[in-house]
Design a protein around this motif. Structure first.
Motif, PDB file in Angstrom:
ATOM      1  N   LEU A  23       4.399  -7.060 -10.266  1.00  0.00           N
ATOM      2  CA  LEU A  23       4.611  -7.704  -9.244  1.00  0.00           C
ATOM      3  C   LEU A  23       4.468  -6.880  -7.678  1.00  0.00           C
ATOM      4  O   LEU A  23       5.004  -5.868  -7.835  1.00  0.00           O
ATOM      5  CB  LEU A  23       6.030  -8.409  -9.424  1.00  0.00           C
ATOM      6  CG  LEU A  23       6.875  -9.043  -7.839  1.00  0.00           C
ATOM      7  CD1 LEU A  23       5.972 -10.238  -7.857  1.00  0.00           C
ATOM      8  CD2 LEU A  23       8.183  -9.367  -8.190  1.00  0.00           C
ATOM      9  N   VAL A  24       3.651  -7.469  -6.793  1.00  0.00           N
ATOM     10  CA  VAL A  24       3.633  -6.799  -5.684  1.00  0.00           C
ATOM     11  C   VAL A  24       4.376  -7.282  -4.495  1.00  0.00           C
ATOM     12  O   VAL A  24       4.405  -8.693  -4.482  1.00  0.00           O
ATOM     13  CB  VAL A  24       1.983  -6.888  -5.157  1.00  0.00           C
ATOM     14  CG1 VAL A  24       1.912  -6.211  -3.816  1.00  0.00           C
ATOM     15  CG2 VAL A  24       1.083  -6.342  -6.180  1.00  0.00           C
ATOM     16  N   LEU A  25       5.322  -6.446  -4.082  1.00  0.00           N
ATOM     17  CA  LEU A  25       6.430  -6.836  -2.805  1.00  0.00           C
ATOM     18  C   LEU A  25       5.865  -6.071  -1.675  1.00  0.00           C
ATOM     19  O   LEU A  25       6.081  -4.929  -1.684  1.00  0.00           O
ATOM     20  CB  LEU A  25       7.793  -6.356  -3.438  1.00  0.00           C
ATOM     21  CG  LEU A  25       8.278  -7.093  -4.758  1.00  0.00           C
ATOM     22  CD1 LEU A  25       9.565  -6.109  -5.027  1.00  0.00           C
ATOM     23  CD2 LEU A  25       8.545  -8.493  -4.410  1.00  0.00           C
ATOM     24  N   PRO A  26       5.135  -6.647  -0.817  1.00  0.00           N
ATOM     25  CA  PRO A  26       4.896  -6.144   0.418  1.00  0.00           C
ATOM     26  C   PRO A  26       6.251  -5.628   1.241  1.00  0.00           C
ATOM     27  O   PRO A  26       7.069  -6.242   1.192  1.00  0.00           O
ATOM     28  CB  PRO A  26       4.485  -7.043   1.221  1.00  0.00           C
ATOM     29  CG  PRO A  26       3.759  -8.421   0.391  1.00  0.00           C
ATOM     30  CD  PRO A  26       4.742  -8.348  -0.892  1.00  0.00           C
ATOM     31  N   THR A  27       5.994  -4.285   1.689  1.00  0.00           N
ATOM     32  CA  THR A  27       7.344  -3.760   2.192  1.00  0.00           C
ATOM     33  C   THR A  27       7.231  -3.950   3.680  1.00  0.00           C
ATOM     34  O   THR A  27       6.319  -3.601   4.425  1.00  0.00           O
ATOM     35  CB  THR A  27       7.157  -2.107   2.161  1.00  0.00           C
ATOM     36  OG1 THR A  27       7.322  -1.822   0.981  1.00  0.00           O
ATOM     37  CG2 THR A  27       8.414  -1.620   2.581  1.00  0.00           C
ATOM     38  N   VAL A  28       8.045  -4.876   4.140  1.00  0.00           N
ATOM     39  CA  VAL A  28       8.210  -5.268   5.715  1.00  0.00           C
ATOM     40  C   VAL A  28       9.607  -4.618   6.329  1.00  0.00           C
ATOM     41  O   VAL A  28      10.048  -3.989   5.736  1.00  0.00           O
ATOM     42  CB  VAL A  28       8.278  -7.013   5.665  1.00  0.00           C
ATOM     43  CG1 VAL A  28       6.994  -7.426   5.006  1.00  0.00           C
ATOM     44  CG2 VAL A  28       9.632  -7.287   4.956  1.00  0.00           C
TER      45      VAL A  28
END
Length: 255
Positions: A23-28
């Motif tokens: 699972l790719v969770l973009p870091t914002v």
């Protein structure tokens, strides 16, 4: 955000980890970056402490108070309709129950917790101490009725002169975090080391989180190595910084 929505988002985040490997969770770090990542098709996000601090003119490593972090993440979480996890560093000196209560109140449904205690001179928690803190987070989330996703981070590789030399200690710590109730584990600073990534992913049953650079790294490589979860740390923001400099350079006054 109402309580039922928070619970639904927490449950969705859990299912996403099961459905996507990794699972790719973009870091914002702000509303703009969060909305942009969702518009790009991502079903969940994480807010990183380093890029959040940079966006606010603060220092990473708990250069903001817990109350300041909550005030900053609340509008980000409210601006999107996907689950959002929050990097809570080493806990800002908070008790686990207070950390979880603040996160849930802000609408967050996941958290990252590390073992370098910035509020105490950067000391590193022992294996049992860090596991106990994670167990406290797990118990607090259960008591609150929200299945908060707990990402247990260790900095042992990052602090070691020879990362391979601390592999056994790291595995012991990761297994202790798993037994304490961590939903995933995060041994940082080994994203470029296939051997160490393979060793840690084989050692635990929960997903292993790695940091990735959105341009320099390859998703399929991480999948092949058994990584279960990917976040960008400060690297997405840094990549955008480099791109912005390149775009602006021709427009800058000549010296």
């Amino acid at each position: 955000m109402d309580f039922r929505t928070t619970v639904e988002r927490a449950e969705r985040l859990k299912h996403l980890h099961a459905d996507h490997k990794p699972l790719v969770l973009p870091t914002v770090w702000d509303v703009w970056s969060a909305r942009t990542a969702v518009a790009a098709g991502f079903p969940a996000l994480t807010i990183g402490s380093h890029p959040l601090a940079d966006s606010r003119g603060a220092e990473d490593q708990e250069g903001q108070t817990f109350e300041e972090v909550l005030a900053a993440v609340r509008p980000i979480i409210a601006a999107v309709d996907v689950p959002v996890s929050v990097d809570l560093e080493s806990g800002y000196g908070q008790k686990p129950a207070d950390l979880v209560a603040g996160l849930i109140e802000a609408g967050g449904v996941g958290l990252n917790i590390e073992d370098t205690v910035h509020s105490e001179g950067g000391r590193v928690r022992s294996t049992q101490e860090h596991a106990s803190y994670v167990a406290g987070l797990r118990a607090a989330a259960d008591d609150a009725g929200v299945p908060v996703w707990v990402n247990g981070r260790t900095d042992l590789f990052a602090h070691a002169e020879n990362p391979s030399g601390v592999l056994d200690e790291v595995i012991e710590r990761l297994r202790a975090l798993e037994q304490a109730g961590a939903d995933s584990v995060y041994p940082v600073k080994i994203q470029d080391n296939d051997e160490l990534l393979t060793a840690v992913t084989a050692a635990v049953a929960v997903p292993v989180n790695t940091t990735a650079h959105p341009v320099k790294h390859d998703l399929e490589r991480f999948r092949r190595l058994g990584v279960g979860r990917i976040t960008y740390g400060p690297l997405l923001q840094l990549a955008l910084t480099d791109g912005m400099k390149d775009m602006l350079k021709p427009w800058a006054p000549s010296s």
